[in-house]
Scaffold this motif. Structure first.
Motif, PDB file in Angstrom:
ATOM      1  N   MET A   1     -25.292  -5.394   6.745  1.00  0.00           N
ATOM      2  CA  MET A   1     -23.874  -5.268   7.119  1.00  0.00           C
ATOM      3  C   MET A   1     -22.999  -5.578   5.909  1.00  0.00           C
ATOM      4  N   THR A   2     -21.920  -4.817   5.723  1.00  0.00           N
ATOM      5  CA  THR A   2     -21.061  -4.993   4.574  1.00  0.00           C
ATOM      6  C   THR A   2     -20.316  -6.315   4.644  1.00  0.00           C
ATOM      7  N   ASP A   3     -20.360  -7.078   3.566  1.00  0.00           N
ATOM      8  CA  ASP A   3     -19.628  -8.334   3.477  1.00  0.00           C
ATOM      9  C   ASP A   3     -18.256  -8.041   2.886  1.00  0.00           C
ATOM     10  N   ALA A   4     -17.256  -7.944   3.760  1.00  0.00           N
ATOM     11  CA  ALA A   4     -15.918  -7.568   3.310  1.00  0.00           C
ATOM     12  C   ALA A   4     -15.350  -8.564   2.323  1.00  0.00           C
ATOM     13  N   SER A   5     -15.715  -9.832   2.481  1.00  0.00           N
ATOM     14  CA  SER A   5     -15.147 -10.861   1.613  1.00  0.00           C
ATOM     15  C   SER A   5     -15.630 -10.750   0.179  1.00  0.00           C
ATOM     16  N   ALA A   6     -16.735 -10.030  -0.034  1.00  0.00           N
ATOM     17  CA  ALA A   6     -17.295  -9.895  -1.376  1.00  0.00           C
ATOM     18  C   ALA A   6     -16.978  -8.539  -2.005  1.00  0.00           C
ATOM     19  N   ASN A   7     -16.259  -7.696  -1.272  1.00  0.00           N
ATOM     20  CA  ASN A   7     -15.965  -6.349  -1.770  1.00  0.00           C
ATOM     21  C   ASN A   7     -14.456  -6.192  -1.942  1.00  0.00           C
ATOM     22  N   PRO A   8     -13.977  -6.127  -3.183  1.00  0.00           N
ATOM     23  CA  PRO A   8     -12.526  -6.051  -3.402  1.00  0.00           C
ATOM     24  C   PRO A   8     -11.873  -4.813  -2.791  1.00  0.00           C
ATOM     25  N   LEU A   9     -12.656  -3.767  -2.542  1.00  0.00           N
ATOM     26  CA  LEU A   9     -12.091  -2.568  -1.922  1.00  0.00           C
ATOM     27  C   LEU A   9     -11.770  -2.781  -0.451  1.00  0.00           C
ATOM     28  N   LEU A  10     -12.362  -3.803   0.150  1.00  0.00           N
ATOM     29  CA  LEU A  10     -12.161  -4.054   1.572  1.00  0.00           C
ATOM     30  C   LEU A  10     -11.177  -5.190   1.832  1.00  0.00           C
ATOM     31  N   LEU A  11     -10.575  -5.681   0.749  1.00  0.00           N
ATOM     32  CA  LEU A  11      -9.571  -6.735   0.866  1.00  0.00           C
ATOM     33  C   LEU A  11      -8.203  -6.167   0.520  1.00  0.00           C
ATOM     34  N   PRO A  12      -7.140  -6.625   1.168  1.00  0.00           N
ATOM     35  CA  PRO A  12      -5.804  -6.158   0.802  1.00  0.00           C
ATOM     36  C   PRO A  12      -5.523  -6.472  -0.669  1.00  0.00           C
ATOM     37  N   SER A  13      -5.030  -5.494  -1.390  1.00  0.00           N
ATOM     38  CA  SER A  13      -4.714  -5.718  -2.794  1.00  0.00           C
ATOM     39  C   SER A  13      -3.554  -6.702  -2.913  1.00  0.00           C
ATOM     40  N   ARG A  14      -3.717  -7.654  -3.815  1.00  0.00           N
ATOM     41  CA  ARG A  14      -2.643  -8.615  -4.075  1.00  0.00           C
ATOM     42  C   ARG A  14      -1.815  -8.201  -5.284  1.00  0.00           C
TER      43      ARG A  14
END
Length: 679
Positions: A1-14
């Protein structure tokens, strides 16, 4: 399963304007991000189709336009890199991604329940209380889904999906083959004397390119996407010119692992089959049905109308070049002797103008200056913002009142991982519904000197103004719905704003502001400027012919019926026959792109649409006349053009937008005069 917290593409850009966090994005992040984004988008659409109440704009179109945001963000971030910095890792991702993306697009476009909801709204459109943009959104979604095949039965949809998947794989392979063979065919020279005629900066770039490939002490000339290389106008050694031209024309057709001939034939066959499945006689008929042209016959009529005088003028030009050379000339000689004749007729040599076209000054005091005068916008470089490559520079764009408009990124230099040509793309689309502003990129392929300033050729200056016109379109489009963002307009209209922006390159007020000698600071002499204007139609027979040859070649391939495409097709023979058919088979005037390296139509978005440039130029030439008649470079003119054309994005029928701006339909006469075809 994809770990969203480790993938910058899945985090809102700051980062400002939601610029992707390229500093932390790695090639291995893309596929997991796409997989999650695909699933999220499907769930969002499923939520729309599960609604039990009858379709309304609010319960169907609004959630449809908010859906897929993550996928759009990931896709724009990735495809920016895959075109500009296609390392081996990125190419591997793209090969895996191509069929997945095609399948996902079909899953949305061919969704029967979604199509029923949109069709229901479309059928009762006149009874709905919608504003103009909302109404056009329903019309376009219905038209595009119908055009994509949403109304087909299940068996036909299954075959259509298979075709789209195969085509996505083939077009990706075409692009990969072309990039690899282009790099392999870069021409190596042992001694600087072989490159006599090049400037110090050009020699420096060739030396550095050789060093970068482990060829110390040698010189490497990398190829550009069009058939003709810019160096051909300067190189005094006929043999050197012939070597470069030969390398250019044999790309992806040498019988090696990068040969594109069978790939492109398969693309043609599958596109023809798909067109038949969708109810059209050919791929060209399918494509033009949803463009301003309407039919391939309309396109063919225009191309044939222009080809006769263009070929005639090219033959006259050829006679003059041969008189200058004292012998017959080849395609490799045309550019060189063109400058000789230009100098004899107009006392001007465009290859000698580079010291007046220092890249930074062209950008800031030319391109940006014209935009500020016209639209009141300003540009501030943001060295604190990192992009996908160190060469890509970021500028923040503000309106005259100080309000932010977006980000502009310029990626000027060529490299082995960048595809050929020049283009604009968006990383972030503007949308009031989503609360986003535009982030746009311009890519060119200018050789980077090992040290010292970058001096642009006359054509490269024109290309920078052209591509910046696309960037302005992307920055200025102010729409509610992302479906209409930026340059999301008909393909045969999209080149119009970029071609209009070319006019400012030689506009007196702009030219005198940026065209200053690198060493002395002296402006380009007034007599040189007069000669540039006097020679604007010079060599237009050649330039129009090479372009029309490519546009006709595109039409010839894509006008084949399924049955004709199934025949045994020899690529070289097909090309020769097609060019003879339109009278553009002069060996000294090769097509701008031969089939095996015609990236626009076999791996880009211009299949059966390369005619778009000349089609749009009818509008462009007419618009230039309007600016001249109304005072030129003024804020009032800029505001009108911005509000009535650039600002509407794709939210209005483009020809209606043009009529709103111009007050009438476009007249072809200015185009014929510009290209010397009105005799």
């Amino acid at each position: 399963m994809t770990d969203a917290s480790a993938n910058p593409l899945l985090l809102p850009s700051r980062l400002p304007y939601q610029l992707p966090d390229y500093a932390h994005i790695r090639p291995e992040h893309y596929l997991p991000a796409f997989e999650l984004a695909f699933e999220e988008h499907l769930q969002e659409v499923a939520a729309i189709t599960r609604v039990r109440s009858m379709p309304t704009f609010e319960n169907t179109m609004v959630p449809l336009e908010t859906s897929g945001q993550l996928l759009g963000d990931v896709a724009r971030a990735f495809y920016t890199v895959s075109s500009s910095d296609a390392t081996d890792e990125i190419q591997a991702v793209e090969e895996k991604l191509a069929p997945l993306m095609a399948a996902h697009e079909d899953a949305i476009q061919l969704d029967g329940q979604l199509y029923w909801r949109i069709k229901t709204l479309h059928d009762k459109l006149d009874t709905l209380e919608l504003d103009a943009e909302q109404r056009y959104l329903v019309q376009r979604w219905y038209r595009e889904m119908t055009h994509a095949g949403a109304g087909l039965d299940d068996d036909a949809k299954k075959r259509l999906t298979e075709l789209n998947t195969q085509l996505s794989t083939l077009t990706t392979a075409f692009d990969k083959n072309l990039l690899a063979d282009t790099n392999e065919l870069a021409v190596v020279f042992d001694d600087a004397s072989e490159l006599a005629g090049l400037s110090d900066g050009e020699l420096s770039a060739a030396s550095q390119a050789a060093t970068d490939r482990g060829l110390d002490g040698k010189y490497l000339v990398t190829l550009v996407l069009p058939t003709g290389h810019p160096y051909l106008s300067s190189l005094t050694d006929h043999g050197a010119r012939e070597r470069i031209m030969a390398a250019s024309r044999t790309r992806a057709s040498r019988g090696n692992d990068h040969d594109n001939r069978e790939t492109l034939v398969q693309i043609v066959r599958l596109r023809a089959e798909r067109a038949q499945l969708l109810g059209y006689a050919s791929h060209a008929a399918y494509v033009t049905a949803d463009e301003t042209a309407g039919t391939p016959e309309a396109v063919h009529d225009l191309l044939r109308r222009l080809a006769v005088p263009a070929a005639r003028n090219a033959h006259h030009e050829q006679a003059a070049l041969q008189a200058s050379a004292g012998s017959d000339i080849t395609a490799a000689d045309w550019a060189f002797y063109t400058e000789k004749v230009r100098q004899a007729q107009y006392a001007i040599d465009t290859t000698a103008l580079r010291p007046w076209f220092e890249a930074e000054r062209v950008l800031r005091d030319g391109v940006f200056y014209a935009a500020t005068k016209l639209y009141g916008i300003t540009f501030t470089e943001r060295d604190d913002l990192q992009t996908y490559h160190p060469d890509a520079r970021v500028f923040e764009v503000h309106n005259e009142d100080g309000s932010p408009q977006g980000l502009y990124i310029l990626d000027l230099y060529t490299r082995d991982t960048k595809r050929g040509g020049a283009w604009m793309n968006s990383i972030v689309d503007q949308s009031a519904l989503r609360g986003t502003k535009a982030v746009v990129v311009n890519n060119l392929n200018v050789s980077k000197p090992a040290s010292g300033p970058t001096l642009l050729s006359f054509d490269e200056v024109n290309t920078l103004f052209h591509e910046f016109g696309h960037a302005l379109h992307g920055l200025f489009a102010t729409v509610t719905f992302p479906h209409f963002a930026g340059t999301e307009v008909f393909r045969d209209f999209v080149e119009f704003p970029s071609q209009v922006n070319e006019m400012w390159m030689l506009w007196p007020e702009v030219l005198e502001n940026y065209a200053k000698h690198l060493e002395t600071g002296e402006p380009l002499p007034a007599d040189v400027v007069e000669k540039l204007h006097a020679s604007e139609s010079f060599n237009q027979g050649f330039e129009t012919s090479e372009y029309l040859a490519a546009a006709w070649l595109d039409q010839a391939w894509h006008s084949l019926s399924r049955e004709a495409a199934a025949a045994d097709l020899d690529v070289a023979g097909f090309e020769a026959s097609a060019l003879a058919d339109i009278g553009l088979d002069n060996p000294a005037v090769p097509t701008r792109y031969s089939s095996t390296y015609f990236q626009h139509v076999f791996s880009g978005g211009y299949s059966a649409g390369y005619y778009s440039y000349i089609w749009s130029e009818v509008l462009d030439a007419d618009t230039v006349e309007w600016f001249k008649e109304n005072g030129g470079l003024t804020r009032a003119n800029g505001d009108r053009f911005r509000q009535r054309l650039l600002g509407v994005g794709g939210s209005k029928d483009p020809l209606e937008a043009y009529r709103d701006f111009r007050g009438r339909d476009a007249d072809i006469a200015p185009l014929l005069k510009r290209r010397g075809l009105d005799g």
